[in-house]
Design a protein around this motif. Sequence first.
Motif, PDB file in Angstrom:
ATOM      1  N   LEU A 137     -14.279   2.326   0.155  1.00 34.41           N
ATOM      2  CA  LEU A 137     -13.777   2.993   1.633  1.00 34.41           C
ATOM      3  C   LEU A 137     -13.474   4.296   1.502  1.00 34.41           C
ATOM      4  CD1 LEU A 137     -10.948   0.159   2.395  1.00 34.41           C
ATOM      5  CD2 LEU A 137     -13.286   0.487   3.344  1.00 34.41           C
ATOM      6  N   ASP A 138     -13.509   5.157   2.238  1.00 33.81           N
ATOM      7  CA  ASP A 138     -12.976   6.410   2.571  1.00 33.81           C
ATOM      8  C   ASP A 138     -11.402   6.603   2.766  1.00 33.81           C
ATOM      9  OD1 ASP A 138     -15.633   7.108   2.996  1.00 33.81           O
ATOM     10  OD2 ASP A 138     -15.751   7.193   5.015  1.00 33.81           O
ATOM     11  N   VAL A 139     -10.657   7.519   2.616  1.00 33.97           N
ATOM     12  CA  VAL A 139      -9.400   7.950   3.014  1.00 33.97           C
ATOM     13  C   VAL A 139      -9.328   9.173   3.407  1.00 33.97           C
ATOM     14  CG1 VAL A 139      -8.748   6.307   0.984  1.00 33.97           C
ATOM     15  CG2 VAL A 139      -8.744   9.067   0.798  1.00 33.97           C
ATOM     16  N   GLY A 140      -8.234   9.468   4.073  1.00 37.58           N
ATOM     17  CA  GLY A 140      -7.968  10.830   4.656  1.00 37.58           C
ATOM     18  C   GLY A 140      -7.092  11.421   3.462  1.00 37.58           C
ATOM     19  N   SER A 141      -7.027  12.925   3.868  1.00 35.24           N
ATOM     20  CA  SER A 141      -6.477  14.030   3.241  1.00 35.24           C
ATOM     21  C   SER A 141      -5.713  14.588   4.243  1.00 35.24           C
ATOM     22  CB  SER A 141      -7.262  14.818   2.198  1.00 35.24           C
ATOM     23  OG  SER A 141      -6.543  15.946   1.677  1.00 35.24           O
ATOM     24  N   PHE A 142      -4.218  14.707   4.157  1.00 30.89           N
ATOM     25  CA  PHE A 142      -3.291  15.571   5.043  1.00 30.89           C
ATOM     26  C   PHE A 142      -2.934  16.852   4.381  1.00 30.89           C
ATOM     27  CE2 PHE A 142       0.595  16.642   7.030  1.00 30.89           C
ATOM     28  CZ  PHE A 142       0.505  16.450   8.343  1.00 30.89           C
ATOM     29  N   ASN A 143      -3.410  18.003   4.464  1.00 31.09           N
ATOM     30  CA  ASN A 143      -3.073  18.827   3.574  1.00 31.09           C
ATOM     31  C   ASN A 143      -2.754  18.692   2.040  1.00 31.09           C
ATOM     32  OD1 ASN A 143      -3.039  20.852   5.884  1.00 31.09           O
ATOM     33  ND2 ASN A 143      -0.731  21.112   6.102  1.00 31.09           N
ATOM     34  N   GLY A 144      -3.778  17.915   1.772  1.00 29.59           N
ATOM     35  CA  GLY A 144      -3.628  17.632   0.151  1.00 29.59           C
ATOM     36  C   GLY A 144      -3.333  16.276  -0.089  1.00 29.59           C
ATOM     37  N   GLN A 145      -2.127  15.437   0.929  1.00 28.76           N
ATOM     38  CA  GLN A 145      -1.658  14.383   0.422  1.00 28.76           C
ATOM     39  C   GLN A 145      -2.858  13.427   0.956  1.00 28.76           C
ATOM     40  OE1 GLN A 145       2.428  13.731   1.426  1.00 28.76           O
ATOM     41  NE2 GLN A 145       2.145  11.612   1.358  1.00 28.76           N
ATOM     42  N   HIS A 146      -3.010  12.338   0.490  1.00 28.67           N
ATOM     43  CA  HIS A 146      -4.062  11.113   0.689  1.00 28.67           C
ATOM     44  C   HIS A 146      -3.163  10.225   1.574  1.00 28.67           C
ATOM     45  CE1 HIS A 146      -5.929  12.907  -2.945  1.00 28.67           C
ATOM     46  NE2 HIS A 146      -6.928  12.847  -2.086  1.00 28.67           N
ATOM     47  N   PHE A 147      -3.990   9.828   2.600  1.00 29.86           N
ATOM     48  CA  PHE A 147      -3.617   8.445   3.243  1.00 29.86           C
ATOM     49  C   PHE A 147      -4.593   7.602   3.376  1.00 29.86           C
ATOM     50  CE2 PHE A 147      -4.955  11.622   6.400  1.00 29.86           C
ATOM     51  CZ  PHE A 147      -5.621  10.702   7.351  1.00 29.86           C
ATOM     52  N   SER A 148      -4.183   6.293   3.692  1.00 28.11           N
ATOM     53  CA  SER A 148      -5.433   5.276   3.749  1.00 28.11           C
ATOM     54  C   SER A 148      -6.001   4.852   5.165  1.00 28.11           C
ATOM     55  CB  SER A 148      -4.742   3.889   3.065  1.00 28.11           C
ATOM     56  OG  SER A 148      -3.571   3.352   4.072  1.00 28.11           O
ATOM     57  N   TYR A 149      -5.016   4.928   6.257  1.00 27.29           N
ATOM     58  CA  TYR A 149      -5.608   4.628   7.436  1.00 27.29           C
ATOM     59  C   TYR A 149      -5.292   5.684   8.550  1.00 27.29           C
ATOM     60  CZ  TYR A 149      -1.609   2.021   8.769  1.00 27.29           C
ATOM     61  OH  TYR A 149      -0.220   1.782   9.216  1.00 27.29           O
ATOM     62  N   VAL A 215      -5.155  10.659  13.580  1.00 26.89           N
ATOM     63  CA  VAL A 215      -6.514  10.583  12.894  1.00 26.89           C
ATOM     64  C   VAL A 215      -6.704   9.335  12.089  1.00 26.89           C
ATOM     65  CG1 VAL A 215      -7.902  12.153  11.431  1.00 26.89           C
ATOM     66  CG2 VAL A 215      -6.536  13.007  12.851  1.00 26.89           C
ATOM     67  N   CYS A 216      -7.591   8.391  12.339  1.00 27.12           N
ATOM     68  CA  CYS A 216      -7.492   7.128  11.643  1.00 27.12           C
ATOM     69  C   CYS A 216      -8.660   6.610  11.182  1.00 27.12           C
ATOM     70  CB  CYS A 216      -6.754   6.115  12.753  1.00 27.12           C
ATOM     71  SG  CYS A 216      -7.595   6.017  14.174  1.00 27.12           S
ATOM     72  N   ASN A 217      -8.574   5.907  10.150  1.00 24.34           N
ATOM     73  CA  ASN A 217      -9.628   5.161   9.487  1.00 24.34           C
ATOM     74  C   ASN A 217      -9.435   3.669   9.513  1.00 24.34           C
ATOM     75  OD1 ASN A 217     -12.480   4.857   8.447  1.00 24.34           O
ATOM     76  ND2 ASN A 217     -11.454   4.873   6.242  1.00 24.34           N
ATOM     77  N   ALA A 218      -9.107   3.082  10.544  1.00 26.45           N
ATOM     78  CA  ALA A 218      -9.110   1.619  10.821  1.00 26.45           C
ATOM     79  C   ALA A 218      -9.068   0.819  12.102  1.00 26.45           C
ATOM     80  CB  ALA A 218      -7.341   1.510  10.484  1.00 26.45           C
ATOM     81  N   THR A 219      -8.995  -0.349  12.446  1.00 24.89           N
ATOM     82  CA  THR A 219      -9.428  -0.676  13.505  1.00 24.89           C
ATOM     83  C   THR A 219      -7.934  -1.258  14.299  1.00 24.89           C
ATOM     84  OG1 THR A 219      -9.442  -3.187  12.499  1.00 24.89           O
ATOM     85  CG2 THR A 219     -11.405  -1.821  12.914  1.00 24.89           C
TER      86      THR A 219
END
Length: 314
Positions: A137-149, A215-219
């Motif tokens: 899975l991809d994840v997001g990076s918020f100014n360097g801090q990762h988030f999952s969805y 900004v999301c990566n989820a359903t």
Amino acid sequence: MEELKNIETNIEATTKRKKLLFILNPRAGTMQASKHLSEILQIFSDSGYLTTVLTTTKSGDARDFAIQYANEYDIIACAGGDGTYNEMIDGVISVGAKCKIGYIPAGSTNDFGASIGLSKNTIEAANAIAHGEAITLDVGSFNGQHFSYVASFGAFTSASYSVPQNLKNILGHTAYVLQGIKDIVSIKAQHVKVITDEGMPSERVIEDDLVFGAVCNATSVGGVLKLDSFRVDMNDGLMEILLIKSPKNLLDVNSIAMSLLANDLDTKDIAFYSAKTVRFEMDPEVPWTLDGEYKEGASDIKIETVVDAVNILV
């Protein structure tokens, strides 16, 4: 002599067993994971894992545990809410660990678990860790801090936590939307400039007064947004961006409510599209949430897609 050989054989078998680090948030949700801890550990043991258990006592513990130990284990798993999972993967990615990831959704919302089809049943989720296949899975990076969805601000941000449980049970998705609409009416709109895929041919700029941005990566996001019908691909190198403009009158409020209830996200009040990167220029005092946990805002926020970031067992 025979007894000594048996001891040596047992020691050798133990050292060859795969290692699993299990991070437990004992206060998450209705504490089902804590109640079933012995059963969970038995499942891991029966599957050949030598398991170490660490319990969190405060925010940040799961991340610290992952940073310190992830490179020493074949699997690092957690039981808790999406916030616990968020901390764990941020730690794993930060140290470049190649271990597989496991997750027992035990929080009050569990959007991420729902998006990838993890069971809400604690024992079934534990079996998925012990016997499942890993997906990337991809994840997001918020100014360097990762988030999952999801990273979000504005209305709906607290809807999953402020809706009474009895309304969730009776009304489901509608309950969350109604709570969010209350937020839209009362919340202060923020003037925001949103730049997606900056410097690329697909660059897009939206500047407007917004009451919500995500900004999301989820359903599923906070029980409010159900993106299943849009066939969100959680490993396509893109994040989904959802922006809701500030309503100018009650007709606009009604239009937004009806659009959300019908999953119609292509209207004059709502923008929904995909991008690899997105930058927000806005008031730094506006708070955000990352996977449901508080995150301090900033005047310039860059969110990037981290491709193929985690291998999670499902």
